[in-house]
Design an enzyme around this catalytic site. Structure first.
Site, short mmCIF file in Angstrom:
data_model
loop_
_atom_site.label_atom_id
_atom_site.label_comp_id
_atom_site.label_asym_id
_atom_site.label_seq_id
_atom_site.Cartn_x
_atom_site.Cartn_y
_atom_site.Cartn_z
N HIS A 21 59.56 79.22 44.67
CA HIS A 21 59.69 79.81 43.34
C HIS A 21 59.18 81.26 43.34
O HIS A 21 59.77 82.12 42.70
CB HIS A 21 58.92 78.99 42.30
CG HIS A 21 59.57 77.66 42.02
ND1 HIS A 21 60.03 77.30 40.78
CD2 HIS A 21 59.86 76.62 42.84
CE1 HIS A 21 60.58 76.08 40.84
NE2 HIS A 21 60.47 75.65 42.09
N ASP A 68 59.13 80.87 34.77
CA ASP A 68 59.66 79.77 35.57
C ASP A 68 59.95 78.56 34.68
O ASP A 68 59.24 78.28 33.72
CB ASP A 68 58.64 79.39 36.64
CG ASP A 68 59.28 78.62 37.77
OD1 ASP A 68 59.47 79.22 38.83
OD2 ASP A 68 59.61 77.42 37.59
N ALA A 104 58.42 81.02 59.67
CA ALA A 104 59.38 81.88 60.39
C ALA A 104 60.01 82.87 59.41
O ALA A 104 60.16 82.55 58.23
CB ALA A 104 60.48 81.01 60.99
N GLN A 161 62.76 83.73 57.87
CA GLN A 161 64.08 83.08 57.77
C GLN A 161 65.24 84.07 57.62
O GLN A 161 66.28 83.90 58.25
CB GLN A 161 64.06 82.09 56.60
CG GLN A 161 65.38 81.36 56.42
CD GLN A 161 65.19 80.02 55.74
OE1 GLN A 161 64.41 79.19 56.19
NE2 GLN A 161 65.91 79.79 54.66
N HIS A 210 67.15 71.58 54.59
CA HIS A 210 66.82 70.49 53.67
C HIS A 210 67.48 70.71 52.30
O HIS A 210 67.28 69.92 51.39
CB HIS A 210 65.30 70.41 53.51
CG HIS A 210 64.73 71.53 52.69
ND1 HIS A 210 65.01 72.86 52.94
CD2 HIS A 210 63.90 71.53 51.61
CE1 HIS A 210 64.37 73.61 52.06
NE2 HIS A 210 63.70 72.83 51.24
N TRP A 232 67.29 75.25 47.26
CA TRP A 232 68.35 76.17 46.83
C TRP A 232 68.25 77.55 47.50
O TRP A 232 69.25 78.16 47.85
CB TRP A 232 68.39 76.31 45.30
CG TRP A 232 69.49 77.25 44.91
CD1 TRP A 232 69.38 78.42 44.23
CD2 TRP A 232 70.90 77.12 45.23
NE1 TRP A 232 70.61 79.03 44.10
CE2 TRP A 232 71.55 78.24 44.72
CE3 TRP A 232 71.65 76.17 45.92
CZ2 TRP A 232 72.93 78.44 44.86
CZ3 TRP A 232 73.02 76.36 46.07
CH2 TRP A 232 73.64 77.49 45.54
N ASN A 233 67.01 78.04 47.70
CA ASN A 233 66.90 79.36 48.34
C ASN A 233 67.53 79.33 49.73
O ASN A 233 68.27 80.24 50.11
CB ASN A 233 65.45 79.80 48.44
CG ASN A 233 64.83 79.98 47.08
OD1 ASN A 233 65.24 80.86 46.34
ND2 ASN A 233 63.88 79.13 46.73
N GLU A 265 70.64 81.48 50.95
CA GLU A 265 70.42 82.43 52.06
C GLU A 265 71.43 82.16 53.19
O GLU A 265 71.92 83.09 53.82
CB GLU A 265 68.96 82.33 52.54
CG GLU A 265 68.00 82.94 51.52
CD GLU A 265 66.55 82.50 51.67
OE1 GLU A 265 66.18 82.02 52.76
OE2 GLU A 265 65.78 82.63 50.69
N GLU A 287 66.56 68.42 43.61
CA GLU A 287 68.01 68.52 43.36
C GLU A 287 68.76 68.79 44.66
O GLU A 287 69.93 69.19 44.66
CB GLU A 287 68.29 69.56 42.26
CG GLU A 287 68.54 70.98 42.64
CD GLU A 287 67.44 71.70 43.40
OE1 GLU A 287 66.39 71.09 43.73
OE2 GLU A 287 67.61 72.88 43.70
N GLN A 288 68.12 68.52 45.80
CA GLN A 288 68.71 68.89 47.10
C GLN A 288 70.01 68.15 47.41
O GLN A 288 70.89 68.68 48.08
CB GLN A 288 67.67 68.67 48.20
CG GLN A 288 66.49 69.63 48.07
CD GLN A 288 65.24 69.18 48.82
OE1 GLN A 288 65.29 68.20 49.58
NE2 GLN A 288 64.13 69.86 48.60
N1 UDP Z 1 60.98 80.27 54.22
C1 UDP Z 1 60.78 81.19 55.23
N2 UDP Z 1 60.22 80.75 56.39
C2 UDP Z 1 59.85 79.48 56.61
C3 UDP Z 1 60.06 78.53 55.58
C4 UDP Z 1 60.64 78.95 54.40
O1 UDP Z 1 61.10 82.38 55.08
O2 UDP Z 1 59.36 79.18 57.69
C5 UDP Z 1 61.54 80.73 52.92
C6 UDP Z 1 63.03 80.56 52.83
O3 UDP Z 1 63.70 81.71 53.30
C7 UDP Z 1 63.22 80.35 51.33
C8 UDP Z 1 61.94 79.67 50.89
O4 UDP Z 1 60.98 79.94 51.90
O5 UDP Z 1 63.36 81.59 50.68
C9 UDP Z 1 62.06 78.18 50.74
O6 UDP Z 1 62.74 77.89 49.58
P1 UDP Z 1 63.73 76.67 49.47
O7 UDP Z 1 64.26 76.65 48.07
O8 UDP Z 1 64.75 76.74 50.52
O9 UDP Z 1 62.86 75.39 49.77
P2 UDP Z 1 61.43 74.86 49.26
O10 UDP Z 1 60.43 75.44 50.18
O11 UDP Z 1 61.27 75.30 47.84
O12 UDP Z 1 61.56 73.39 49.43
#
Ligand code: UDP
Length: 488
Positions: free
Chosen positions: A21, A129, A352, A354, A369, A372-373, A377, A393-394
């Site tokens: 978030h 939020d 990492a 990402q 997984h 949404w981000n 991405e 909501e995955q």
């Molecule tokens: N992310 C990252 N490196 C990691 C793990 C996650 O940069 O090792 C970032 C990813 O790019 C995304 C966010 O963390 O922007 C994760 O959001 P997402 O909605 O995918 O999943 P959540 O962590 O909320 O389950």
């Protein structure tokens, strides 16, 4: 004239305290700042180290008319019944609904200080939020217009609304069914038990979130119109609330340094060079990136199966493992010397970068997984996916990627489950089969890659001047200027 007035707008951004978030909300604040608006990110002291490096880097951009401000609030942890220093949902040791609701209750303690901030700063708008229904009330009391940021896409909220309005009351949760979104051709395949916990188990908090929709001026969505056109134009929820599609917001992280610090501050496991020099030894689109977001936990058995599947698939990979103990507890014997040492795979324990990885030309697939981000991405990078949803909501995001846009393959997880130890184990053979299908050279795989690439181009165009998301931002800013003028 409008541009001059955008300069006068001041907006506060209040993200929920979890990486999934905070990260997009900071991106959003940067997007507004890039349009000349005074943007302030409000977070807690404990989360400042995660955000400050990104904000500091953004502020080195000479074209920003106002530097982005960071406003830390104190989260009274012990009074709120959570351990001192646990200021981010990712600090909790399991993705357990009880912890989630305990943490939500703790964040409500921010209300008095946020209320004071509104009185002292007098912003023209707050972007809050979805998980902070109290904040829309505080804003209303202070006569400050609020916008909601729900962190997800429109599609999932449309399906949830349809289900809440009818189907949820009927029959067996475990039976997969086809849900019709009125007026659109495709039907949505869904097992009702795979809906988010708070939809299946409505409680006081769900009611407060629903009530908050009556207090907001509209919703800002991290998505783009072309991705969700069918739903936006026809779904029932589009009539109740105004939506502005302004994403993918991650696309403004253009330079390497910004991609490195995004979300983790300085805590990425390894330097940019470490990742880039490894990726540069690989052929274009040959590498599989495996990452389950910021909060997923897996049992040792599941981690071992992932390792087996990756080794058997015999393709280069970067695998990000968070929240796991000693590797000796879950890695197959000899894995590190055979696979990691042999340069075949990279194991990242921790965080990492990402965006840096996904946007490298060597990357050709992403096991996700379906947070949404991560989905967006992947879309923005034009990378096809293997979907492995876990909870929230995955499963709906999986449906959007796999069955609506056909840019992914489902690993075949059947049931949403918050607790790692209660999940059915996906075995190495299942993973290998999905990797072979995704990364292979058949016609279907090529078609999938092409669709992912085209969707990526559309996403990037949406953010450019004249693109749908860029235009939506212009409309939103004009609207905020109009509101300010009316109030003044
Ligand atoms: N992310 C990252 N490196 C990691 C793990 C996650 O940069 O090792 C970032 C990813 O790019 C995304 C966010 O963390 O922007 C994760 O959001 P997402 O909605 O995918 O999943 P959540 O962590 O909320 O389950």
């Amino acid at each position: 004239m409008l541009n001059t007035m955008a300069d006068d707008l001041q907006i506060l951004f209040l993200p929920f305290l979890s990486p999934g978030h905070i990260i997009p909300m900071v991106d959003l604040a940067r997007l507004f700042a890039g349009r000349g608006i005074k943007a302030t990110v409000v977070t807690t002291t404990g989360n400042v180290p995660l955000v400050k490096p990104t904000v500091d880097l953004a502020n080195t951009d000479a074209s920003l008319r106002h530097p982005i401000q960071l406003l830390p609030l104190r989260l009274p942890c012990s009074e709120a019944g959570i351990p001192e220093g646990y200021e981010n949902l990712a600090d909790f040791p399991e993705s357990d609904p009880d912890d989630f609701f305990r943490f939500i209750a703790a964040t409500e303690r921010l209300e008095p200080s946020f209320s004071l901030v509104l009185k002292t700063h007098r912003p023209d708008c707050v972007v809050v939020d979805f998980f902070y229904p109290w904040a829309t009330r505080v804003a209303q009391d202070a006569s400050v217009p609020s916008l909601l940021f729900n962190g997800s896409n429109f599609f999932s909220s449309a399906v949830i609304k349809i289900v809440q309005d009818g189907e949820l009351k009927q029959g067996d949760l475990e039976t997969e069914r086809l849900i019709e979104v009125p007026g659109i051709p495709q039907k949505i395949r869904l097992k009702l038990s795979n809906l988010p916990y708070n939809v299946l188990h409505p409680n006081q908090f769900s009611h407060r979130m629903a009530e908050s929709l009556h207090r907001i001026h509209g919703t800002v969505v991290n998505s783009f119109y072309e991705l969700e056109r069918d739903y936006v134009d026809r779904a029932p929820n589009s009539r109740d609330v105004r939506f502005w599609f302004v994403g993918p917001v991650s696309l403004q992280n253009r330079d390497m340094d910004t991609k490195m610090v995004r979300g983790s501050g300085d805590a990425a496991s390894g330097s940019a060079d470490h990742f880039l020099s490894w990726l540069e030894t690989k052929r274009p689109r040959s590498v599989l990136y495996v990452c389950f977001g910021s909060m997923a936990w897996f049992t040792a058995t599941q981690l071992r199966e992932i390792a087996r599947g990756l080794e058997a698939s015999d393709r280069p990979f970067i695998w990000v493992v968070r929240n796991a103990g000693e590797t000796s507890e879950w890695l197959p014997e000899g894995f590190e010397s055979r696979v990691v040492g042999g340069g075949k795979g990279m194991l990242v324990q921790g965080w990492a970068p990402q965006l840096l990885i996904l946007n490298h030309e060597a990357v050709g697939g992403f096991v996700t997984h379906c947070g949404w981000n991560s989905c967006l991405e992947a879309i923005a990078a034009g990378v096809p996916v293997i979907t492995w949803p876990l909870f929230a909501e995955q499963f709906l995001n999986e449906e959007l990627l796999v069955n609506v846009h056909k840019m992914g393959i489902s690993i075949g997880v059947l049931s949403s489950c918050d607790k790692a130890e209660e999940r059915t184990v996906v075995n190495g053979e299942q993973l290998k089969a999905a990797v072979d299908e995704l990364m292979g050279s058949g016609e279907e795989a090529e078609e999938r890659r092409k669709r992912a690439r085209e969707l990526g181009q559309t996403a990037r165009r949406a953010m450019e001047e004249g693109g749908s998301s860029h235009e939506a931002m212009t409309c939103l800013i004009d609207e905020l200027i109009r509101l300010k003028t009316t109030v003044d």
